[in-house]
Design a protein around this motif. Structure first.
Motif, PDB file in Angstrom:
ATOM      1  N   ILE A  26      -9.448 -21.156  23.107  1.00 46.83           N
ATOM      2  CA  ILE A  26     -10.185 -20.405  24.112  1.00 46.83           C
ATOM      3  C   ILE A  26     -11.006 -21.384  24.942  1.00 46.83           C
TER       4      ILE A  26
ATOM      5  N   PHE B  75      -6.803  -7.252  21.715  1.00 45.22           N
ATOM      6  CA  PHE B  75      -6.220  -7.170  20.381  1.00 45.22           C
ATOM      7  C   PHE B  75      -6.137  -5.731  19.886  1.00 45.22           C
TER       8      PHE B  75
ATOM      9  N   ILE C 299       0.722 -12.569  19.928  1.00 44.53           N
ATOM     10  CA  ILE C 299       0.614 -11.372  19.098  1.00 44.53           C
ATOM     11  C   ILE C 299       1.940 -10.612  19.099  1.00 44.53           C
TER      12      ILE C 299
ATOM     13  N   ILE D   5      -7.460 -12.909  13.529  1.00 39.19           N
ATOM     14  CA  ILE D   5      -7.553 -13.735  14.736  1.00 39.19           C
ATOM     15  C   ILE D   5      -8.691 -14.734  14.623  1.00 39.19           C
TER      16      ILE D   5
ATOM     17  N   PHE E 256     -11.649  -9.394  24.993  1.00 38.16           N
ATOM     18  CA  PHE E 256     -10.989  -9.810  23.757  1.00 38.16           C
ATOM     19  C   PHE E 256     -10.760  -8.630  22.830  1.00 38.16           C
TER      20      PHE E 256
ATOM     21  N   LEU F 107      -6.226 -19.239  18.162  1.00 36.61           N
ATOM     22  CA  LEU F 107      -5.952 -19.295  19.600  1.00 36.61           C
ATOM     23  C   LEU F 107      -7.007 -20.148  20.281  1.00 36.61           C
TER      24      LEU F 107
ATOM     25  N   CYS G 134      -2.512 -15.032  24.393  1.00 39.03           N
ATOM     26  CA  CYS G 134      -2.884 -14.088  23.335  1.00 39.03           C
ATOM     27  C   CYS G 134      -1.842 -12.980  23.203  1.00 39.03           C
ATOM     28  N   ARG G 135      -1.470 -12.366  24.312  1.00 39.76           N
ATOM     29  CA  ARG G 135      -0.493 -11.268  24.263  1.00 39.76           C
ATOM     30  C   ARG G 135       0.861 -11.739  23.743  1.00 39.76           C
TER      31      ARG G 135
ATOM     32  N   THR H 299      -5.176 -17.411  29.195  1.00 38.83           N
ATOM     33  CA  THR H 299      -5.621 -16.914  27.891  1.00 38.83           C
ATOM     34  C   THR H 299      -5.000 -15.550  27.585  1.00 38.83           C
ATOM     35  N   ASP H 300      -5.015 -14.659  28.574  1.00 42.57           N
ATOM     36  CA  ASP H 300      -4.402 -13.339  28.384  1.00 42.57           C
ATOM     37  C   ASP H 300      -2.937 -13.476  28.012  1.00 42.57           C
TER      38      ASP H 300
ATOM     39  N   LEU I 179     -10.599 -17.699  16.912  1.00 38.81           N
ATOM     40  CA  LEU I 179     -10.717 -18.273  18.250  1.00 38.81           C
ATOM     41  C   LEU I 179     -11.257 -19.684  18.122  1.00 38.81           C
TER      42      LEU I 179
END
Ligand code: C2E
Ligand code: MG
Ligand code: MG
Ligand code: MG
Length: 280
Positions: free
Chosen positions: A119, A137, A99, A147, A133, A117, A95-96, A91-92, A149
């Motif tokens: 989750i 962000f 973005i 965003i 979270f 995203l 997301c990173r 997930t990290d 989720l």
């Protein structure tokens, strides 16, 4: 993308790993290596607003292409990552990466109003995950309202009270929440009313056979009417044909997503797609 779902590659994957314990261990090892050594990537699938016909957002989907070129499907490694306690790392990363790519392409918050995203239920354990979270962000100067989720209906139903409080926390920070694979769980109307969500994604199994299958048509119409009554957006997943799109437009679905419009694609292709789509 098409090739990643090809029958040939799927078979190859099974040959390489199989179902036995040794193969499973190998899969786990390979996945750990991929996670540690830049073996994962992300792709983006556009969503189309039915009213304006503009791109309303993109869903981010993780990809794992092994060093030998074989794509392993998320349906196979996401459950594994969950079992192995590695889903937080996935997930990290997702997301990173998303973005960073969307910001570098100057798409987020301007051309693209929203990014969704996926989750996992395990990302939602207590206040720790909420902090995580928010930090994730905040570090990137991203407005939480950009965003969304996505959490599956099944994950919510497995832990109703926990989910409600976790989702409420995320809502208070300004994130949008979508219920993924809607219709496959068992949520009730009263349950839905209590959930602090803005969107339902109708599972693709209900979209596949419309407008021919009368039961599926009834289910989809009911979900659309219910969402409208609750003031929720609805996204139809897996829209592949004009006939499906026409049915969904007629019954006032708010957004469409599927191969009919665009397949999931890497960031460079997304930039090109958006430029052409806007010009047309
Ligand atoms: P999902 O979130 O419900 O994603 C929709 C799936 O349908 C994606 O499969 C997408 O590629 C596929 N799809 C989109 N349009 C069409 C279409 O018109 N026809 C058909 N037949 N399929 C279509 P994908 O990428 O293989 O992902 C499968 C599932 O894996 C996702 O279902 C989601 O549950 C999970 N997943 C994917 N990426 C992530 C991630 O970053 N994190 C987590 N936790 N789960 C993920
Ligand atoms: Mg999803
Ligand atoms: Mg789904
Ligand atoms: Mg799914």
């Amino acid at each position: 993308e098409a090739k990643q779902h090809g029958v040939g590659e799927f078979r190859l994957y099974n040959q390489n790993y199989g179902d036995d314990v040794h193969s499973r261990q190998q899969l786990i090892l390979d996945f750990k290596t991929a996670l540690a050594e830049d073996g994962l990537s992300v792709v983006y699938q556009p969503q189309i607003d039915c009213r304006t016909r503009q791109i309303s957002g993109v869903e981010v989907l993780v990809r794992w292409i092994r060093e030998d070129g074989v794509a392993v499907r998320p349906d196979q490694f996401i459950p594994l990552a969950e079992q192995q306690g590695m889903i937080g790392l996935v997930t990290d990363f997702v997301c990173r990466q998303a973005i960073q790519e969307l910001k570098a392409a100057k798409l987020l918050g301007s051309v693209l109003p929203r990014v969704s995203l996926n989750i996992s239920a395990m990302d939602f354990n207590g206040t720790e995950s909420l902090k995580r979270f928010v930090c994730l962000f905040a570090d990137h100067e991203v407005e939480p309202s950009w965003i969304q989720l996505e959490i599956t209906e099944t994950a919510v139903m497995n832990n109703v009270e926990g989910s409600i409080s976790a989702l409420q926390g995320l809502r208070e920070h300004g994130f949008q929440i979508s219920v993924d694979d809607f219709g496959t769980g068992y949520s009730s109307l009263s349950m839905l009313r209590r959930l602090p969500v803005q969107e339902l994604k109708i599972d693709q199994s209900f979209i596949r056979d419309i407008p021919h299958d009368h039961n599926d048509c009834s289910i989809v119409r009911t979900i659309l009417a219910m969402s409208a009554a609750l003031g929720l957006r609805t996204v139809a997943e897996g829209v592949e044909t004009d006939a499906q799109a026409a049915f969904l437009l007629e019954h006032v679905c708010t957004e469409l997503q599927g191969y009919r419009f665009a397949r999931p694609m890497p960031i460079a292709d997304l930039e090109a797609f958006i430029a052409t789509y806007r010009a047309a």
